[in-house]
Design a protein around this motif. Structure first.
Motif, PDB file in Angstrom:
ATOM      1  N   TRP A  56      45.751   6.060  51.100  1.00  0.00           N
ATOM      2  CA  TRP A  56      45.954   4.941  52.015  1.00  0.00           C
ATOM      3  C   TRP A  56      45.130   3.545  51.352  1.00  0.00           C
ATOM      4  O   TRP A  56      45.272   2.687  51.768  1.00  0.00           O
ATOM      5  CB  TRP A  56      45.013   5.179  53.428  1.00  0.00           C
ATOM      6  CG  TRP A  56      45.641   6.106  54.153  1.00  0.00           C
ATOM      7  CD1 TRP A  56      45.271   7.373  54.560  1.00  0.00           C
ATOM      8  CD2 TRP A  56      46.936   5.747  55.136  1.00  0.00           C
ATOM      9  NE1 TRP A  56      46.304   7.918  55.441  1.00  0.00           N
ATOM     10  CE2 TRP A  56      47.263   6.865  55.651  1.00  0.00           C
ATOM     11  CE3 TRP A  56      47.466   4.452  55.001  1.00  0.00           C
ATOM     12  CZ2 TRP A  56      48.222   7.101  56.393  1.00  0.00           C
ATOM     13  CZ3 TRP A  56      48.797   4.578  55.911  1.00  0.00           C
ATOM     14  CH2 TRP A  56      49.155   5.678  56.726  1.00  0.00           C
ATOM     15  N   TYR A  59      47.954   2.412  49.962  1.00  0.00           N
ATOM     16  CA  TYR A  59      48.907   1.863  50.719  1.00  0.00           C
ATOM     17  C   TYR A  59      48.455   0.307  51.054  1.00  0.00           C
ATOM     18  O   TYR A  59      49.385  -0.525  50.708  1.00  0.00           O
ATOM     19  CB  TYR A  59      48.843   2.726  51.832  1.00  0.00           C
ATOM     20  CG  TYR A  59      49.768   2.063  53.139  1.00  0.00           C
ATOM     21  CD1 TYR A  59      51.087   1.934  53.233  1.00  0.00           C
ATOM     22  CD2 TYR A  59      48.938   1.087  54.132  1.00  0.00           C
ATOM     23  CE1 TYR A  59      51.695   1.385  54.402  1.00  0.00           C
ATOM     24  CE2 TYR A  59      49.592   0.478  55.114  1.00  0.00           C
ATOM     25  CZ  TYR A  59      51.020   0.640  54.999  1.00  0.00           C
ATOM     26  OH  TYR A  59      51.696   0.158  56.175  1.00  0.00           O
ATOM     27  N   THR A 121      50.314   7.468  48.507  1.00  0.00           N
ATOM     28  CA  THR A 121      50.791   6.813  49.644  1.00  0.00           C
ATOM     29  C   THR A 121      51.725   7.859  50.382  1.00  0.00           C
ATOM     30  O   THR A 121      51.302   8.088  51.956  1.00  0.00           O
ATOM     31  CB  THR A 121      51.281   5.409  49.476  1.00  0.00           C
ATOM     32  OG1 THR A 121      50.252   4.871  48.572  1.00  0.00           O
ATOM     33  CG2 THR A 121      51.617   5.001  50.459  1.00  0.00           C
ATOM     34  N   THR A 122      52.604   8.365  49.822  1.00  0.00           N
ATOM     35  CA  THR A 122      53.499   9.248  50.642  1.00  0.00           C
ATOM     36  C   THR A 122      52.594  10.543  51.149  1.00  0.00           C
ATOM     37  O   THR A 122      52.843  10.786  52.357  1.00  0.00           O
ATOM     38  CB  THR A 122      54.439   9.819  49.708  1.00  0.00           C
ATOM     39  OG1 THR A 122      55.260   8.555  49.355  1.00  0.00           O
ATOM     40  CG2 THR A 122      55.685  10.580  50.467  1.00  0.00           C
ATOM     41  N   GLN A 125      50.784   9.622  54.083  1.00  0.00           N
ATOM     42  CA  GLN A 125      51.522   9.043  55.295  1.00  0.00           C
ATOM     43  C   GLN A 125      52.027  10.479  56.113  1.00  0.00           C
ATOM     44  O   GLN A 125      52.160  10.358  56.999  1.00  0.00           O
ATOM     45  CB  GLN A 125      52.533   8.087  54.912  1.00  0.00           C
ATOM     46  CG  GLN A 125      52.044   6.700  54.569  1.00  0.00           C
ATOM     47  CD  GLN A 125      53.081   5.580  54.035  1.00  0.00           C
ATOM     48  OE1 GLN A 125      53.982   6.256  53.672  1.00  0.00           O
ATOM     49  NE2 GLN A 125      52.928   4.316  54.404  1.00  0.00           N
ATOM     50  N   THR A 126      51.946  11.314  55.026  1.00  0.00           N
ATOM     51  CA  THR A 126      52.877  12.576  55.721  1.00  0.00           C
ATOM     52  C   THR A 126      51.983  13.642  55.804  1.00  0.00           C
ATOM     53  O   THR A 126      52.525  14.733  56.613  1.00  0.00           O
ATOM     54  CB  THR A 126      54.148  13.237  54.730  1.00  0.00           C
ATOM     55  OG1 THR A 126      53.283  13.327  53.448  1.00  0.00           O
ATOM     56  CG2 THR A 126      55.267  11.829  54.441  1.00  0.00           C
TER      57      THR A 126
END
Length: 165
Positions: A56, A59, A121-122, A125-126
């Protein structure tokens, strides 16, 4: 031979000052991570928490920091160009050293940090933590001292250019 006017000197100093201010944001961010965040991640957080927190952070950082990074490089280029054009050799050398440090920093970021930023980041987010989460963070941390050193060199060169203009 110098080919300047007081207005060109002032413009060069303003450009150098803007380059210092923009790069100081990146410098301070790198120092903060080196002094505080790296130890927190390494010594106190599990892999999932590190990955979510870093993810994050990347991000938002990857959305907000390019303004300062690109702005710092652009104003350093303009400082160098004006120093050359007006015959301020010492300021041009200082700005060139700064620009070389910034471009090296950028290469380290693009080749090493950015792919890790993207992976973290991925994951954030997931919610899917990669099996090599700690290795990713360790690799990201491995260039942090170099990034701080390069930003230090860049700011020193830009401050010298400001003074020598």
């Amino acid at each position: 031979m110098k080919r300047d006017t007081p207005m060109l000197v002032l413009t060069g100093q303003i450009l150098a000052a803007l380059a210092v201010l923009a790069n100081a944001v990146v410098y301070g961010t790198d120092w903060s991570v080196a002094l505080v965040t790296r130890s927190v991640y390494r010594d106190h957080l599990d892999d999932a928490t590190v990955t979510i927190s870093a993810g994050w952070g990347h991000y938002y950082g990857d959305k907000r920091m390019p303004l300062f990074g690109a702005g710092g490089v652009i104003t350093a280029v303009l400082t160098l160009g004006l120093a050359i054009a007006t015959g301020h050799l010492a300021a041009a050398i200082a700005a060139a050293i700064a620009l070389a440090a910034l471009l090296t920093w950028l290469a380290c970021y693009v080749r090493i940090a950015k792919p890790i930023n993207t992976a973290q980041t991925t994951a954030a987010q997931t919610g899917v933590i990669p099996p090599n989460a700690r290795a990713l963070q360790t690799k990201w941390d491995s260039i942090l001292n170099a990034r701080v050193a390069l930003q230090t060199l860049a700011l020193t060169g830009l401050l010298a250019a400001l003074i020598l203009f």
